[in-house]
Design a protein around this motif. Sequence first.
Motif, short mmCIF file in Angstrom:
data_model
loop_
_atom_site.label_atom_id
_atom_site.label_comp_id
_atom_site.label_asym_id
_atom_site.label_seq_id
_atom_site.Cartn_x
_atom_site.Cartn_y
_atom_site.Cartn_z
N ILE A 1 0.84 -1.20 0.00
CA ILE A 1 0.00 0.00 0.00
C ILE A 1 0.87 1.25 0.00
CG2 ILE A 1 -1.76 1.30 1.27
CD1 ILE A 1 -2.56 -1.36 2.60
N ALA A 2 1.95 1.20 0.78
CA ALA A 2 2.71 2.40 1.07
C ALA A 2 3.30 3.06 -0.17
CB ALA A 2 3.82 2.06 2.07
N LYS A 3 3.75 2.28 -1.15
CA LYS A 3 4.40 2.84 -2.33
C LYS A 3 3.51 2.80 -3.58
CE LYS A 3 8.46 3.58 -0.40
NZ LYS A 3 9.05 4.94 -0.27
N ARG A 4 2.29 2.30 -3.42
CA ARG A 4 1.42 2.07 -4.58
C ARG A 4 1.22 3.31 -5.44
NH1 ARG A 4 -4.34 1.27 -2.64
NH2 ARG A 4 -4.00 3.51 -2.41
N ASP A 5 0.73 4.38 -4.83
CA ASP A 5 0.37 5.55 -5.61
C ASP A 5 1.59 6.29 -6.15
OD1 ASP A 5 -2.28 4.98 -5.21
OD2 ASP A 5 -2.49 6.31 -3.48
N GLU A 6 2.73 6.06 -5.51
CA GLU A 6 3.96 6.70 -5.99
C GLU A 6 4.39 6.13 -7.35
OE1 GLU A 6 8.25 8.05 -4.10
OE2 GLU A 6 6.79 6.95 -2.88
N LEU A 7 3.91 4.93 -7.67
CA LEU A 7 4.24 4.37 -8.97
C LEU A 7 3.73 5.24 -10.11
CD1 LEU A 7 3.66 0.52 -8.62
CD2 LEU A 7 5.74 1.84 -8.24
N LEU A 8 2.71 6.05 -9.85
CA LEU A 8 2.19 6.94 -10.89
C LEU A 8 3.23 7.94 -11.36
CD1 LEU A 8 -1.35 7.64 -9.38
CD2 LEU A 8 -0.86 6.34 -11.48
N THR A 9 4.20 8.25 -10.51
CA THR A 9 5.22 9.24 -10.87
C THR A 9 6.54 8.60 -11.28
OG1 THR A 9 5.92 9.47 -8.55
CG2 THR A 9 4.22 10.98 -9.34
N VAL A 10 6.76 7.34 -10.91
CA VAL A 10 8.06 6.73 -11.23
C VAL A 10 7.96 5.66 -12.30
CG1 VAL A 10 8.96 7.23 -8.93
CG2 VAL A 10 7.93 4.99 -9.37
N ARG A 11 6.76 5.30 -12.72
CA ARG A 11 6.57 4.35 -13.80
C ARG A 11 5.75 5.01 -14.91
NH1 ARG A 11 10.28 1.98 -11.95
NH2 ARG A 11 10.30 -0.12 -11.05
N SER A 12 6.06 4.68 -16.14
CA SER A 12 5.36 5.28 -17.27
C SER A 12 3.93 4.76 -17.34
CB SER A 12 6.08 4.96 -18.57
OG SER A 12 5.97 3.58 -18.88
N ARG A 13 3.09 5.52 -18.01
CA ARG A 13 1.70 5.10 -18.21
C ARG A 13 1.66 3.77 -18.96
NH1 ARG A 13 -3.67 7.32 -17.38
NH2 ARG A 13 -5.06 5.96 -18.55
N GLU A 14 2.54 3.62 -19.96
CA GLU A 14 2.57 2.38 -20.75
C GLU A 14 2.89 1.18 -19.86
OE1 GLU A 14 3.05 5.84 -23.28
OE2 GLU A 14 4.16 5.17 -21.50
N GLU A 15 3.84 1.34 -18.96
CA GLU A 15 4.23 0.24 -18.08
C GLU A 15 3.08 -0.14 -17.15
OE1 GLU A 15 8.00 -0.95 -15.19
OE2 GLU A 15 7.90 1.01 -16.15
N LEU A 16 2.41 0.86 -16.59
CA LEU A 16 1.30 0.58 -15.69
C LEU A 16 0.11 -0.01 -16.43
CD1 LEU A 16 1.50 3.75 -13.41
CD2 LEU A 16 2.17 1.42 -12.83
N GLU A 17 -0.12 0.42 -17.66
CA GLU A 17 -1.22 -0.16 -18.45
C GLU A 17 -0.93 -1.63 -18.75
OE1 GLU A 17 -1.57 2.42 -21.81
OE2 GLU A 17 -2.99 3.78 -20.81
N MET A 18 0.33 -1.97 -19.04
CA MET A 18 0.66 -3.38 -19.27
C MET A 18 0.44 -4.19 -18.00
SD MET A 18 3.99 -3.56 -21.77
CE MET A 18 5.03 -2.43 -20.84
N ALA A 19 0.83 -3.61 -16.86
CA ALA A 19 0.64 -4.33 -15.59
C ALA A 19 -0.84 -4.56 -15.32
CB ALA A 19 1.28 -3.54 -14.45
N TRP A 20 -1.66 -3.55 -15.55
CA TRP A 20 -3.10 -3.70 -15.35
C TRP A 20 -3.70 -4.73 -16.34
CZ3 TRP A 20 -6.34 -3.13 -11.65
CH2 TRP A 20 -6.16 -2.15 -10.68
N ALA A 21 -3.13 -4.79 -17.55
CA ALA A 21 -3.63 -5.76 -18.52
C ALA A 21 -3.39 -7.19 -18.02
CB ALA A 21 -2.96 -5.54 -19.88
N VAL A 22 -2.23 -7.42 -17.42
CA VAL A 22 -1.94 -8.73 -16.85
C VAL A 22 -2.90 -9.02 -15.69
CG1 VAL A 22 -0.21 -10.10 -15.62
CG2 VAL A 22 0.48 -8.67 -17.55
N LYS A 23 -3.09 -8.03 -14.83
CA LYS A 23 -4.00 -8.20 -13.68
C LYS A 23 -5.41 -8.55 -14.15
CE LYS A 23 -5.66 -7.47 -9.40
NZ LYS A 23 -5.50 -8.47 -8.32
N ARG A 24 -5.91 -7.84 -15.13
CA ARG A 24 -7.29 -8.08 -15.60
C ARG A 24 -7.41 -9.43 -16.29
NH1 ARG A 24 -6.88 -2.20 -17.26
NH2 ARG A 24 -7.98 -1.06 -15.60
N ALA A 25 -6.35 -9.86 -16.95
CA ALA A 25 -6.40 -11.15 -17.64
C ALA A 25 -6.48 -12.30 -16.65
CB ALA A 25 -5.18 -11.31 -18.53
N LEU A 26 -5.73 -12.21 -15.56
CA LEU A 26 -5.69 -13.30 -14.58
C LEU A 26 -6.74 -13.15 -13.49
CD1 LEU A 26 -1.83 -13.80 -14.13
CD2 LEU A 26 -3.43 -15.30 -15.31
#
Length: 474
Positions: free
Chosen positions: A432-457
Amino acid sequence: MADQHLDNLRTIVGGSNMLLGTDAATFESDYRQVFHGKSLAVVRPGNTDEVSAVMRYCYTNGISVVPQGGNTSLLGGSVPDATGASIVISLARLNQIRAIDPMNATMTVSAGVTLSQARGAAESVGALFPLRIGSEGSCQIGGNLSTNAGGTAVLRYGNMRDLVLGLEVVLPDGRIWNGLRGLRKDNAGYDLKHLFIGSEGTLGIITAAVLKLFPIPRTVSSAFLGTHSPEDALAIFKRIRERLGTDVSAFELISSDAMALVLSHLNDRPSPLETPHPWYVLVETSSNADQEDAEAQLVSVLSDALSAGHATDAVIAANARQAADFWTIREEISDAQTQARGSVRCDISVPLSSIPDFIRDTTAKVLTREPATRMIVYGHVGDGNVHFNPLRPADVAAQTFVQTHGAAISQIIDDAASELNGSISAEHGVGIAKRDELLTVRSREELEMAWAVKRALDPLNLLNPGKVLPVLPD
């Protein structure tokens, strides 16, 4: 309806393995008492089939699930939220050593086996499982895998991702993927195990693993050094690495404030070195050479470091007991902070060459906010991982310091790591602690790919919801 769900889950695991109310309390907070939540129940399945049945029931009925191992997470990844709508699945009863294959140098264990039990099982057949972290008596293999644990032996053996060959995983809909293959070469399609390692229980529940085993080194030597600065520490590391190569199994840096704190925590234990130093280094080498030859090599390289002025003092452990005392100092720093309360815990990694600049510049920025802050800086500097954990001044209340400075200091530290092309989480995960910080240190493309994996599984978002992945803005 909740009572019906509990009754149905109770039939799967048995009445004594369903915990409610005060019985569930220890599973609803992390061990540091920083993150707190509430569960519908804590369910303790005893085997993979029961995990599958529980997960299948929850999937069918839309009940969210928080997988939990030893609950030693530092970032809230194993704690339920405050709604009381999730169940916690504790893997503690899955504690079997399933098989050991000395010829293949592998061991198959269930997820609830503690790290110390896994290490002991390996040693019983004359082998080594090299993962080594301070919480080894309580952390569990499933949790180690879900966070891609690192520890003090990464320099030689790698992170948990490097120590596993196969997994067994219960998927969000209850299906079981049996990937327990002890193969070092297998290019038959995607290597799916890497989806689950480091995913913090958001994609599936790891129930067993095939772990790599290694020969037990014939000799292990440990040395404690004093040095002027992180620059000098890296010069020592470069010298040792060039001379001893992969025999260097650990290289740990400790600040003077961290040393003072942990020695006080250990009932005023004396320092291994007679005089104080601005920085300390703990070095461990391991090899198959004779003890006398191995120590002679270490003495030679440390003598050169002293002659060059990079080290200011050094002592080599005379026996296993003294080496263990050295490691107790290093491993108790985390608990010393927990007892002292009021530290801002950040776990970053940067390229080795950037470590001195990171420590110097970030320390200056933190001390500008609060000059009396104790700089608890330590970590696995040989692999670029620094635990940078400013601690409240001795005369400032913990809550006051954290509320006043915590968020700002954490931001200073993480920004500094990012500016040096580093990571805001080297080995502790996101939770939880670092979750929202990923919005600033990871690109939108990277986070969209991660969410695509999450939604698939996990299309219903039932596994550890709210952890690791931030909500993407429109």
